[in-house]
Write a protein that holds these residues in place. Structure first.
Motif, short mmCIF file in Angstrom:
data_model
loop_
_atom_site.label_atom_id
_atom_site.label_comp_id
_atom_site.label_asym_id
_atom_site.label_seq_id
_atom_site.Cartn_x
_atom_site.Cartn_y
_atom_site.Cartn_z
N LEU A 40 0.93 -1.36 0.07
CA LEU A 40 0.13 -0.01 0.11
C LEU A 40 0.92 1.26 -0.05
O LEU A 40 0.78 2.25 -0.79
CB LEU A 40 -1.07 0.00 1.33
CG LEU A 40 -1.88 -1.07 1.14
CD1 LEU A 40 -2.80 -1.21 2.43
CD2 LEU A 40 -3.01 -0.72 -0.07
N ILE A 45 -0.22 5.10 -0.64
CA ILE A 45 -1.29 5.14 0.36
C ILE A 45 -0.46 5.38 1.64
O ILE A 45 0.47 4.40 2.16
CB ILE A 45 -2.16 3.83 0.51
CG1 ILE A 45 -2.75 3.71 -1.12
CG2 ILE A 45 -3.20 3.80 1.51
CD1 ILE A 45 -3.80 4.86 -1.24
N MET A 47 -0.16 4.04 5.15
CA MET A 47 -0.69 3.00 5.77
C MET A 47 0.57 2.25 6.54
O MET A 47 1.50 1.94 5.62
CB MET A 47 -1.29 1.99 4.83
CG MET A 47 -1.87 0.53 5.44
SD MET A 47 -3.14 0.81 6.59
CE MET A 47 -4.44 0.89 5.27
N ILE A 62 -11.38 3.44 8.33
CA ILE A 62 -10.72 3.37 6.94
C ILE A 62 -10.95 4.38 6.06
O ILE A 62 -12.49 4.85 6.02
CB ILE A 62 -10.88 1.92 6.32
CG1 ILE A 62 -9.98 1.73 5.20
CG2 ILE A 62 -12.18 1.77 6.01
CD1 ILE A 62 -9.75 0.32 4.81
N GLN A 66 -7.71 4.12 1.12
CA GLN A 66 -7.28 3.09 1.67
C GLN A 66 -7.73 1.74 1.24
O GLN A 66 -7.20 0.80 0.76
CB GLN A 66 -7.13 3.14 3.01
CG GLN A 66 -6.29 4.25 3.67
CD GLN A 66 -6.13 4.48 5.00
OE1 GLN A 66 -7.31 4.24 5.86
NE2 GLN A 66 -5.23 4.67 5.80
#
Length: 86
Positions: A40, A45, A47, A62, A66
């Motif tokens: 990710l 992203i 994360m 979330i 994501q």
């Protein structure tokens, strides 16, 4: 309104076990939490493994971006990710 003013939509998990669905699908794909978080991050992203753990436990909402990225990395559908469980 410029793009800088747009806030990321967070998806509440009320009544839907998004986190449990992510965990189940991730395990079916034999993908570890760290591996998923790294993939990710490579997609841009934000994360961490810790964030993923909180999402899977349902203690953190979330973000839409994501969820979309998790769908793509795990090769699944929104229907599977948003499936309700009794």
């Amino acid at each position: 309104m410029g793009a800088a003013c747009v806030r990321e939509q967070k998806i509440k998990q009320d009544g839907i076990c998004i986190g449990a669905n992510i965990r189940r699908i991730r395990k079916e794909r034999r993908t570890g939490q760290t591996e998923l978080a790294v993939k990710l991050q490579l997609m841009g992203i934000n994360m961490t493994r810790e964030t993923l753990v909180k999402i899977e436990r349902g203690t953190q909402h979330i973000q839409a971006s994501q969820l979309r990225a998790i769908r793509d990395v795990l090769g699944t559908t929104y229907e599977e990710l948003l499936k309700e469980h009794p």
